[in-house]
Design a protein around this motif. Structure first.
Motif, PDB file in Angstrom:
ATOM      1  N   ALA A 208       0.751  -1.161   0.060  1.00  0.00           N
ATOM      2  CA  ALA A 208      -0.149  -0.043   0.062  1.00  0.00           C
ATOM      3  C   ALA A 208       0.878   1.231   0.104  1.00  0.00           C
ATOM      4  CB  ALA A 208      -0.985   0.013   1.149  1.00  0.00           C
ATOM      5  N   SER A 209       1.932   1.264   0.668  1.00  0.00           N
ATOM      6  CA  SER A 209       2.651   2.256   0.963  1.00  0.00           C
ATOM      7  C   SER A 209       3.739   2.599  -0.535  1.00  0.00           C
ATOM      8  CB  SER A 209       4.065   2.179   1.968  1.00  0.00           C
ATOM      9  OG  SER A 209       4.934   1.059   1.764  1.00  0.00           O
ATOM     10  N   HIS A 210       3.594   1.471  -1.473  1.00  0.00           N
ATOM     11  CA  HIS A 210       4.334   1.598  -2.724  1.00  0.00           C
ATOM     12  C   HIS A 210       3.335   1.710  -3.767  1.00  0.00           C
ATOM     13  CE1 HIS A 210       7.777   0.599  -0.451  1.00  0.00           C
ATOM     14  NE2 HIS A 210       8.442   0.829  -1.353  1.00  0.00           N
ATOM     15  N   GLY A 211       2.083   2.160  -3.485  1.00  0.00           N
ATOM     16  CA  GLY A 211       1.297   2.506  -4.596  1.00  0.00           C
ATOM     17  C   GLY A 211       0.454   1.102  -4.899  1.00  0.00           C
ATOM     18  N   GLY A 212       0.551   0.060  -4.232  1.00  0.00           N
ATOM     19  CA  GLY A 212      -0.260  -1.236  -4.530  1.00  0.00           C
ATOM     20  C   GLY A 212      -1.465  -1.453  -3.522  1.00  0.00           C
ATOM     21  N   PHE A 213      -1.949  -2.617  -3.592  1.00  0.00           N
ATOM     22  CA  PHE A 213      -2.797  -3.124  -2.349  1.00  0.00           C
ATOM     23  C   PHE A 213      -2.621  -4.488  -2.000  1.00  0.00           C
ATOM     24  CE2 PHE A 213      -4.542  -3.718  -6.726  1.00  0.00           C
ATOM     25  CZ  PHE A 213      -5.043  -4.881  -6.555  1.00  0.00           C
ATOM     26  N   GLY A 214      -3.480  -4.978  -0.992  1.00  0.00           N
ATOM     27  CA  GLY A 214      -3.572  -6.416  -0.340  1.00  0.00           C
ATOM     28  C   GLY A 214      -4.693  -6.911  -0.655  1.00  0.00           C
ATOM     29  N   VAL A 215      -4.578  -8.386  -0.904  1.00  0.00           N
ATOM     30  CA  VAL A 215      -5.649  -9.105  -1.164  1.00  0.00           C
ATOM     31  C   VAL A 215      -5.867 -10.223   0.040  1.00  0.00           C
ATOM     32  CG1 VAL A 215      -7.037 -10.666  -2.659  1.00  0.00           C
ATOM     33  CG2 VAL A 215      -5.668  -8.776  -3.566  1.00  0.00           C
ATOM     34  N   LEU A 216      -6.678  -9.965   0.861  1.00  0.00           N
ATOM     35  CA  LEU A 216      -6.703 -11.134   2.172  1.00  0.00           C
ATOM     36  C   LEU A 216      -7.609 -12.152   1.575  1.00  0.00           C
ATOM     37  CD1 LEU A 216      -6.615 -11.584   4.986  1.00  0.00           C
ATOM     38  CD2 LEU A 216      -8.701 -10.526   5.488  1.00  0.00           C
ATOM     39  N   VAL A 217      -7.094 -13.419   2.237  1.00  0.00           N
ATOM     40  CA  VAL A 217      -7.874 -14.495   1.905  1.00  0.00           C
ATOM     41  C   VAL A 217      -8.460 -15.302   2.967  1.00  0.00           C
ATOM     42  CG1 VAL A 217      -7.496 -17.014   0.966  1.00  0.00           C
ATOM     43  CG2 VAL A 217      -5.957 -14.974   0.040  1.00  0.00           C
ATOM     44  N   GLY A 218      -9.810 -15.318   3.171  1.00  0.00           N
ATOM     45  CA  GLY A 218     -10.528 -15.767   4.147  1.00  0.00           C
ATOM     46  C   GLY A 218     -11.221 -14.569   5.172  1.00  0.00           C
ATOM     47  N   PRO A 219     -11.725 -14.762   6.028  1.00  0.00           N
ATOM     48  CA  PRO A 219     -12.528 -13.781   6.872  1.00  0.00           C
ATOM     49  C   PRO A 219     -11.807 -13.000   7.940  1.00  0.00           C
ATOM     50  CG  PRO A 219     -12.907 -15.813   7.761  1.00  0.00           C
ATOM     51  CD  PRO A 219     -11.769 -16.120   6.717  1.00  0.00           C
ATOM     52  N   ARG A 220     -10.423 -13.216   8.293  1.00  0.00           N
ATOM     53  CA  ARG A 220      -9.889 -12.721   9.510  1.00  0.00           C
ATOM     54  C   ARG A 220      -9.970 -11.186   9.415  1.00  0.00           C
ATOM     55  NH1 ARG A 220      -5.091 -10.517   9.602  1.00  0.00           N
ATOM     56  NH2 ARG A 220      -4.504 -11.171   7.509  1.00  0.00           N
ATOM     57  N   GLN A 221     -10.168 -10.587  10.605  1.00  0.00           N
ATOM     58  CA  GLN A 221     -10.288  -9.144  10.426  1.00  0.00           C
ATOM     59  C   GLN A 221      -9.491  -8.771  11.966  1.00  0.00           C
ATOM     60  OE1 GLN A 221     -13.957  -6.923   9.719  1.00  0.00           O
ATOM     61  NE2 GLN A 221     -14.794  -9.075   9.505  1.00  0.00           N
ATOM     62  N   PRO A 222      -9.081  -7.669  12.122  1.00  0.00           N
ATOM     63  CA  PRO A 222      -8.841  -6.584  10.846  1.00  0.00           C
ATOM     64  C   PRO A 222      -7.788  -6.605  10.122  1.00  0.00           C
ATOM     65  CG  PRO A 222      -7.829  -5.594  13.025  1.00  0.00           C
ATOM     66  CD  PRO A 222      -8.587  -6.906  13.224  1.00  0.00           C
ATOM     67  N   THR A 223      -7.611  -5.851   9.105  1.00  0.00           N
ATOM     68  CA  THR A 223      -6.439  -6.099   8.067  1.00  0.00           C
ATOM     69  C   THR A 223      -6.254  -4.819   7.369  1.00  0.00           C
ATOM     70  OG1 THR A 223      -6.045  -7.566   6.081  1.00  0.00           O
ATOM     71  CG2 THR A 223      -8.171  -6.775   6.134  1.00  0.00           C
ATOM     72  N   ALA A 224      -5.143  -4.914   6.800  1.00  0.00           N
ATOM     73  CA  ALA A 224      -4.617  -3.773   6.067  1.00  0.00           C
ATOM     74  C   ALA A 224      -5.164  -3.877   4.353  1.00  0.00           C
ATOM     75  CB  ALA A 224      -3.434  -3.386   6.331  1.00  0.00           C
ATOM     76  N   ALA A 225      -5.399  -5.018   4.167  1.00  0.00           N
ATOM     77  CA  ALA A 225      -5.784  -5.268   2.904  1.00  0.00           C
ATOM     78  C   ALA A 225      -7.143  -4.363   2.155  1.00  0.00           C
ATOM     79  CB  ALA A 225      -5.898  -6.734   2.718  1.00  0.00           C
ATOM     80  N   ARG A 226      -6.974  -4.133   1.086  1.00  0.00           N
ATOM     81  CA  ARG A 226      -8.136  -3.444   0.498  1.00  0.00           C
ATOM     82  C   ARG A 226      -9.270  -4.510  -0.222  1.00  0.00           C
ATOM     83  NH1 ARG A 226      -6.317   0.460  -4.332  1.00  0.00           N
ATOM     84  NH2 ARG A 226      -4.868   1.089  -2.712  1.00  0.00           N
ATOM     85  N   TYR A 227      -8.815  -5.652  -0.572  1.00  0.00           N
ATOM     86  CA  TYR A 227      -9.658  -6.557  -1.231  1.00  0.00           C
ATOM     87  C   TYR A 227      -9.686  -8.011  -0.619  1.00  0.00           C
ATOM     88  CZ  TYR A 227      -9.516  -3.141  -4.895  1.00  0.00           C
ATOM     89  OH  TYR A 227      -9.521  -1.945  -5.803  1.00  0.00           O
ATOM     90  N   ALA A 228     -10.568  -8.631  -0.924  1.00  0.00           N
ATOM     91  CA  ALA A 228     -10.500 -10.103  -0.277  1.00  0.00           C
ATOM     92  C   ALA A 228     -10.975 -11.151  -1.182  1.00  0.00           C
ATOM     93  CB  ALA A 228     -11.441 -10.109   1.056  1.00  0.00           C
ATOM     94  N   LEU A 229     -10.459 -12.509  -0.973  1.00  0.00           N
ATOM     95  CA  LEU A 229     -11.388 -13.484  -1.563  1.00  0.00           C
ATOM     96  C   LEU A 229     -11.404 -14.660  -0.690  1.00  0.00           C
ATOM     97  CD1 LEU A 229      -8.504 -13.746  -4.537  1.00  0.00           C
ATOM     98  CD2 LEU A 229     -11.015 -13.322  -4.760  1.00  0.00           C
ATOM     99  N   HIS A 230     -12.547 -15.507  -1.007  1.00  0.00           N
ATOM    100  CA  HIS A 230     -12.995 -16.422   0.345  1.00  0.00           C
ATOM    101  C   HIS A 230     -11.939 -17.661   0.799  1.00  0.00           C
ATOM    102  CE1 HIS A 230     -15.410 -19.486   2.163  1.00  0.00           C
ATOM    103  NE2 HIS A 230     -16.379 -18.563   2.157  1.00  0.00           N
ATOM    104  N   ASP A 231     -11.371 -18.190  -0.084  1.00  0.00           N
ATOM    105  CA  ASP A 231     -10.387 -19.225   0.199  1.00  0.00           C
ATOM    106  C   ASP A 231      -9.295 -19.271  -0.789  1.00  0.00           C
ATOM    107  OD1 ASP A 231     -11.832 -20.435  -1.849  1.00  0.00           O
ATOM    108  OD2 ASP A 231     -13.181 -21.531  -0.569  1.00  0.00           O
ATOM    109  N   PRO A 232      -8.478 -20.427  -0.883  1.00  0.00           N
ATOM    110  CA  PRO A 232      -7.551 -20.658  -1.819  1.00  0.00           C
ATOM    111  C   PRO A 232      -7.973 -21.149  -3.055  1.00  0.00           C
ATOM    112  CG  PRO A 232      -6.726 -21.545   0.414  1.00  0.00           C
ATOM    113  CD  PRO A 232      -8.246 -20.976   0.496  1.00  0.00           C
ATOM    114  N   ALA A 233      -9.340 -21.634  -2.916  1.00  0.00           N
ATOM    115  CA  ALA A 233      -9.916 -22.019  -4.317  1.00  0.00           C
ATOM    116  C   ALA A 233     -10.434 -20.907  -5.097  1.00  0.00           C
ATOM    117  CB  ALA A 233     -11.119 -22.922  -4.090  1.00  0.00           C
TER     118      ALA A 233
END
Length: 246
Positions: A208-233
């Motif tokens: 994020a500090s370099h102009g990009g973003f994170g994608v969190l996998v799963g429901p964990r909170q809180p997070t610094a990610a901007r987007y999320a996907l449900h699981d590895p599948a």
């Protein structure tokens, strides 16, 4: 996945893509050696690596040797042991193993033997204590790891998903990503990190500090990610969709 986070956009050719492995690309198994790597995933990673001009890297708690075994015949750019091992342009760097770690490892294995399903993983400069297959071992292993720090100056405890690592101070996934971003083929690209665990939060903040973003996998909170996907599948499906990038 977190209700407040949308799915990530489609992969574009200007990205530098950084991928965690366990819990992100691969479904968890009771033992690290039991994970399943589908040949189709290896094919997808190989194609994406080419279409991103080499700007795709694995950033994992596993060693580089383990990563190469899992994804053979690929030898992707990678940071192993949360950044304690690095490979870029074919060069591999590793930290030295302290002599005291051998005694800690032996004692940890003796303790884990009392809990069928518990696993102790020797990672060279680090030791991972796994209790996914033996939940009753969690508290004894945590207590052991805390006491072991007395014999390992310069080490700390790194919590993860049903695992606790004894590992050297100083390196983390965010630092590994920033180091790779200073080098070709990653330099000048938009960094994107995909990961599931607490250990991935450093990387989410770094991209994020370099102009990009994170994608969190799963429901964990809180997070610094901007987007999320449900699981590895869902991650694997998203990567496969990325094969159509222009």
């Amino acid at each position: 996945m977190p209700a407040h986070l949308p799915a990530p956009p489609a992969i574009t050719p200007d990205w530098a893509l950084f991928l965690d492995v366990d819990g992100t690309l691969l479904d968890f198994a009771d033992a690290p050696g039991d994970v399943l790597v589908q040949p189709e995933l290896i094919d997808v990673l190989a194609v994406l690596h080419g279409r991103l001009d080499g700007a795709l890297a694995l950033v994992s708690g596993r060693t580089l040797v383990q990563l190469d075994e899992l994804f053979a015949p690929l030898h992707l750019p990678a940071a192993g042991l949360h950044g304690l091992e690095r490979r870029d342009d074919g060069h591999i760097s590793r930290d030295a193993r302290p002599p005291a770690l051998d005694g800690v490892l032996a004692a940890a294995r003796s303790l884990a033997a009392k809990f069928p399903g518990a696993r102790i993983e020797d990672k060279g400069v680090a030791v991972a204590l796994h209790w996914r297959g033996a939940p009753a071992a969690e508290e004894p292993l945590r207590e052991f790891a805390s006491s072991a720090l007395i014999d390992l100056p310069g080490y700390h405890l790194q919590p993860g998903n049903n695992v606790l690592e004894l590992r050297p101070d100083g390196a983390h996934k965010g630092e590994a990503v920033v180091d790779l971003l200073a080098l070709p083929p990653f330099k000048g690209r938009r960094p994107v990190f995909v990961g599931d665990d607490l250990t991935d939060e450093h990387a989410f903040t770094a991209v994020a500090s370099h102009g990009g973003f994170g994608v969190l996998v799963g429901p964990r909170q809180p997070t610094a990610a901007r987007y999320a996907l449900h699981d590895p599948a869902a991650v694997r499906a998203w990567l496969e969709e990325g094969l159509s990038l222009a």
